[in-house]
Design an enzyme around this catalytic site. Structure first.
Site, mmCIF file in Angstrom:
data_model
loop_
_atom_site.group_PDB
_atom_site.id
_atom_site.type_symbol
_atom_site.label_atom_id
_atom_site.label_comp_id
_atom_site.label_asym_id
_atom_site.label_seq_id
_atom_site.Cartn_x
_atom_site.Cartn_y
_atom_site.Cartn_z
ATOM 1 N N ARG A 44 76.175 21.084 -40.578
ATOM 2 C CA ARG A 44 77.430 20.777 -39.898
ATOM 3 C C ARG A 44 77.091 20.043 -38.611
ATOM 4 O O ARG A 44 75.926 19.928 -38.227
ATOM 5 C CB ARG A 44 78.328 22.015 -39.688
ATOM 6 N N GLY A 45 78.152 19.566 -37.906
ATOM 7 C CA GLY A 45 77.931 18.709 -36.741
ATOM 8 C C GLY A 45 78.034 17.262 -37.200
ATOM 9 O O GLY A 45 77.432 16.889 -38.221
ATOM 10 N N ARG A 86 84.499 16.463 -45.671
ATOM 11 C CA ARG A 86 85.064 16.896 -44.382
ATOM 12 C C ARG A 86 85.758 15.689 -43.738
ATOM 13 O O ARG A 86 85.133 14.640 -43.568
ATOM 14 C CB ARG A 86 83.965 17.462 -43.456
ATOM 15 N N GLN A 193 79.906 28.855 -33.735
ATOM 16 C CA GLN A 193 78.772 27.918 -33.556
ATOM 17 C C GLN A 193 78.093 28.126 -32.204
ATOM 18 O O GLN A 193 76.886 27.912 -32.070
ATOM 19 C CB GLN A 193 79.260 26.461 -33.652
ATOM 20 N N ASP A 234 83.636 14.666 -32.599
ATOM 21 C CA ASP A 234 83.653 14.371 -34.039
ATOM 22 C C ASP A 234 84.277 13.019 -34.347
ATOM 23 O O ASP A 234 83.967 12.392 -35.357
ATOM 24 C CB ASP A 234 84.384 15.468 -34.802
ATOM 25 N N ASN A 244 87.254 17.158 -31.234
ATOM 26 C CA ASN A 244 86.050 17.994 -31.253
ATOM 27 C C ASN A 244 86.477 19.388 -31.694
ATOM 28 O O ASN A 244 87.659 19.650 -31.967
ATOM 29 C CB ASN A 244 85.372 18.001 -29.877
ATOM 30 N N LYS A 245 85.533 20.282 -31.765
ATOM 31 C CA LYS A 245 85.785 21.639 -32.262
ATOM 32 C C LYS A 245 87.005 22.279 -31.615
ATOM 33 O O LYS A 245 87.212 22.134 -30.412
ATOM 34 C CB LYS A 245 84.525 22.475 -32.009
HETATM 35 O O1 MRU Z 1 82.737 22.321 -37.732
HETATM 36 P P1 MRU Z 1 81.458 21.802 -37.124
HETATM 37 O O2 MRU Z 1 80.492 22.882 -36.760
HETATM 38 O O3 MRU Z 1 80.853 20.705 -37.945
HETATM 39 O O4 MRU Z 1 81.942 21.141 -35.756
HETATM 40 C C1 MRU Z 1 80.981 20.561 -34.917
HETATM 41 C C2 MRU Z 1 81.533 20.053 -33.653
HETATM 42 O O5 MRU Z 1 82.720 20.088 -33.413
HETATM 43 C C3 MRU Z 1 80.566 19.370 -32.727
HETATM 44 O O6 MRU Z 1 80.926 19.601 -31.401
HETATM 45 C C4 MRU Z 1 80.577 17.863 -33.001
HETATM 46 O O7 MRU Z 1 80.376 17.623 -34.349
HETATM 47 C C5 MRU Z 1 79.563 17.142 -32.202
HETATM 48 S S1 MRU Z 1 77.939 17.439 -32.784
HETATM 49 C C6 MRU Z 1 76.843 16.472 -31.928
#
Ligand code: MRU
Length: 346
Positions: A44-45, A86, A193, A234, A244-245
């Protein structure tokens, strides 16, 4: 720390669902396995899923094929399958499109040659990601004073990229410059996370990290315990709005209310200049059980409705600056973002 390993035409992904308790890898020899790993959060990320998808295309290219026509139809199927896993992080579509474009420009070279070229391109995407993160780190560290106390949300570290990280890359670079920094990591409900990944990543490198529950950030800012916030992204729209998250928006509003600088660290591949504003960014909704259950145990009444958007959008006016591999966009808006990439990007 290697979230992705590519060896002898096989992709191994660190299973981030098991962290911090166990370090194990899932081995993928076909693109469908990579797609499942992205969907199920093994990897993920935003940058990490982009690189994983690029390797997924390389694996699709290596499948048994007849002629080039069949090769391209398998590639298209894999591209669609990987992109659909995703929806929010644009790095995924960016990496897949880059792979397809390379294949298209080399059409006619023959299947073995195309397969070789695509494996090399996936490796280039992965290597570039690490280099880009180091450049983001250099630009970002200039904004981090000595003895800064930094709040971060989710995990934008080595685990969320191919290595080094974006937001955590800035922190790593500041530490490498002998700045004494300390980090507050939001636990990042519901997927944790921050607790499982950021706290693990930083403590392994002895970077001082204190875990807090998400609802504590405002109180810490009021107590003047936070000097600045750095998060990843993201997808960033042309006007500088940042997806973002989930929870990032709340932190940004709190930071503005307490006069705390709010920085976003992200590579060019996270920008989607085709979208005018963050309103147009698709927001992934994940399974309700991420809210109603905690590690498999029900914590909410049977039958209660749950809503689980996995990302939110922070309007550009809450953002002090976006840190990219080409430099810093202060107080982003449409004009600055457009001009920045026209002038700063080679
Ligand atoms: O759902 P995830 O864990 O994939 O979400 C990740 C995030 O929101 C990160 O902050 C984002 O992808 C930046 S990673 C360098």
């Amino acid at each position: 720390m290697d979230p992705l390993l590519w060896e002898k035409g096989k992709l191994s992904l660190m299973d981030q669902r098991l962290l911090p308790t166990r370090v194990e890898y899932v081995n993928c020899t076909d693109w469908r396995c990579v797609a499942t790993c992205i969907k199920d959060m093994v990897v993920r990320g935003a940058p990490a899923i982009g690189a994983a998808a690029a390797y997924g295309i390389a694996l699709a290219a290596a499948e048994e094929h007849g002629d080039e026509q069949e090769f391209f139809s398998i590639l298209t199927e894999a591209a669609d399958g990987l992109k659909s896993t995703r929806p929010t992080a644009v790095n995924l579509a960016w990496a897949v499109e880059r792979m397809l474009n390379v294949a298209k420009t080399q059409a006619g070279a023959g299947v073995p040659e195309l397969t070789r070229i695509l494996a090399m391109e996936a490796e280039a995407i992965a290597a570039e990601d690490v280099a880009v993160n180091h450049r983001i780190g250099e630009f970002g560290a200039a904004l981090v004073p000595n003895e800064a106390s930094i709040l971060t949300h989710c995990n934008a570290g080595a685990l969320a990229t191919v290595g080094y990280g974006t937001a955590l890359g800035v922190i790593r670079t500041a530490v490498s410059q002998n700045k004494k920094v300390s980090v507050f990591a939001d636990e990042t409900r519901p997927y944790l996370q921050g607790a499982r990944l950021t706290a693990w990543e930083l403590s392994r490198e002895s970077i001082p990290v204190t875990l807090i529950a998400d609802n504590m950030a405002g109180f810490l800012m009021k107590q003047k315990k936070v000097d600045l916030v750095i998060v990843g992204a993201d997808r960033i729209a042309a006007n500088g709005d940042v997806a973002n998250k989930i929870g990032t928006y709340s932190v940004a509003v709190l930071a503005a209310a307490h006069n705390v600088p709010f920085y976003v660290a992200a590579p060019y591949s996270t920008f989607d200049l085709s979208l005018q504003s963050g309103e147009q960014i698709p927001i992934e909704e994940r399974c309700e059980t991420e809210i109603s259950h905690f590690q498999g145990t029900r914590i909410a009444p049977e039958g209660v409705a749950c809503y689980n958007p996995s990302f939110d959008v922070t309007p550009a006016n809450y953002i002090t600056a976006i840190i990219t591999e080409y430099g810093i966009i202060a107080k982003p808006d449409t004009e600055k973002v457009t001009r920045f990439f026209r002038e700063a990007r080679p």
